[in-house]
Design an enzyme around this catalytic site. Structure first.
Site, short mmCIF file in Angstrom:
data_model
loop_
_atom_site.label_atom_id
_atom_site.label_comp_id
_atom_site.label_asym_id
_atom_site.label_seq_id
_atom_site.Cartn_x
_atom_site.Cartn_y
_atom_site.Cartn_z
N HIS A 1 -2.61 1.39 6.99
CA HIS A 1 -3.08 1.39 5.57
C HIS A 1 -3.10 2.76 4.79
O HIS A 1 -3.57 3.59 5.62
CB HIS A 1 -4.30 0.56 5.34
CG HIS A 1 -4.60 0.14 3.89
ND1 HIS A 1 -3.80 -0.67 3.12
CD2 HIS A 1 -5.52 0.72 2.77
CE1 HIS A 1 -4.22 -0.85 1.88
NE2 HIS A 1 -5.41 -0.02 1.86
N CYS B 1 0.84 -1.27 -0.02
CA CYS B 1 0.03 -0.02 -0.02
C CYS B 1 0.84 1.34 0.09
O CYS B 1 0.45 2.13 -0.76
CB CYS B 1 -0.86 -0.06 1.26
SG CYS B 1 -0.30 0.11 2.86
N HIS C 1 -5.63 2.02 -4.49
CA HIS C 1 -5.01 1.36 -3.13
C HIS C 1 -4.35 -0.11 -3.47
O HIS C 1 -5.10 -0.60 -4.49
CB HIS C 1 -5.67 1.51 -2.07
CG HIS C 1 -6.67 0.21 -1.86
ND1 HIS C 1 -6.94 -0.35 -0.74
CD2 HIS C 1 -7.60 0.13 -2.70
CE1 HIS C 1 -7.96 -1.02 -0.84
NE2 HIS C 1 -8.68 -0.70 -1.89
#
Length: 359
Positions: free
Chosen positions: A321, A273, A333
């Protein structure tokens, strides 16, 4: 958002079809209807929706822990690179210092020998024996200058020796930190692999129909979160235009759609990520921290209503994240192992906050 980006996002939305993670009905990226609720078959041995939901929650926990460990691994790797660079710089200083020290020692030796030859007799005796007293006095002045120069030379030699000692101590300290960082990196790697292996084992125990129902429940959970986010009316307040650098970063992120998630990866073929977001902003000429946690700590925070394409949305209370906001309520993402870089709803996960790399 530019025409090209709109086309790319539209294509991605078409590809994912009925997947409802992007938004609630009647809003941007709206789904025609919520995903159907899975219905169990009549077989007595069928796993129930409650069982599958428990598996989904367990998988979420495992992948979340893997994401935290991945951040720790990436942070340790980044520190190791910095420490290695510092050790190299110190090594260069030590080499230069040693060369300087050798030259200073040679000069000091030559000065000492010259002074010894000139000072074989006391000054009074040399004056009495001299045929030219003025020349003797002039010579004495030069000797005094030479003595002062010698003292300065010795002082410089001493400072150089002290510098070398400090460089060596600093290098030793950096080596110790590097070794500690390697151990932390190895521990983080082990935890990532353990968490991912546990998640994959859990999923492998499900039959095909159960895996399909698991995917439906994942979509439902994301759809529910995105719908709640959009129902708050927040999207109507988000209308800021992207900066030029933000456009470049968002374009980079969207062109990575479809590439696999690999923990610790920074492209160009796969990403995790924060690897995706850091490389997107590097492409825009703005280097940012490698991990989602450091991106949250170091980059400027902005209010969600002021969010613009290119900004980063940080998710979960531990900032484990991160995603790139690309406009119209959507993010790009790298979700987790087993998934690819994808387009999703900005509110499909719990938002911690928003940061702006080019504030």
């Amino acid at each position: 958002m530019g025409t090209g980006k709109r086309g790319l996002i539209a294509t991605a939305v078409t590809v994912i079809g009925a997947v409802a993670v992007l938004s609630a009905p009647g809003t941007a990226f709206a789904a025609p209807s919520p995903p159907p609720t899975p219905t169990p078959t009549a077989s007595p041995s069928t796993v129930t929706n409650k069982d599958i939901e428990a598996v989904r929650q367990q998988l979420d926990a495992l992948y979340h822990d893997a994401a935290v460990a991945t951040d720790a691994y990436n942070a340790a790797e980044e520190k190791a690179e910095e420490q290695s660079a510092q050790i190299v710089a110190l090594a260069k200083k030590i080499v230069k210092g040693q060369e300087k020290l050798a030259k200073l020692k040679a000069r000091a030796g030559a000065a000492a020998a010259a002074q010894y030859r000139a000072n074989g007799l006391p000054d009074e005796a040399r004056l009495m024996l001299s045929d030219d007293p003025q020349a003797f006095l002039d010579g004495t002045g030069r000797v005094l200058q030479g003595q002062r120069a010698t003292k300065a030379l010795i002082a410089e030699l001493t400072r150089t020796q002290q510098d070398l000692k400090q460089y060596a101590a600093d290098a030793s300290a950096q080596w110790s930190k590097l070794e500690a960082g390697r151990k932390a990196k190895a521990a983080a790697k082990k935890k990532v692999e353990q968490q991912i292996a546990a998640a994959e084992k859990l999923e492998s125990q499900l039959e095909k129909k159960e895996r399909e129902r698991l995917a439906e429940l994942e979509e439902q959970a994301a759809h529910k979160a995105q719908s709640a986010w959009l129902d708050s009316g927040i999207l109507a307040e988000i209308n800021a235009k992207a900066s030029e650098a933000g456009k470049t970063a968002a374009d980079y992120a969207t062109t990575q759609i479809g590439k696999p998630y690999v923990w610790g990866a920074e492209g160009p073929d796969s990403y995790d990520c924060s690897g995706l977001t850091s490389q997107a902003w590097a492409a825009a000429g703005k280097p940012i921290p490698r991990t989602s946690q450091e991106q949250w700590k170091q980059l400027k925070h902005v209010d969600i209503k002021d969010m613009r394409p290119g900004d980063l949305i940080i998710y979960f209370d531990d900032a484990s994240h991160v995603a790139m906001y690309v406009g119209e309520g959507a993010i790009v993402h790298a979700p987790r192992p087993g998934r690819t870089v994808t387009l999703a709803g900005a509110g499909s996960m719990p938002i911690l906050g928003v940061v702006r790399p080019d504030a």
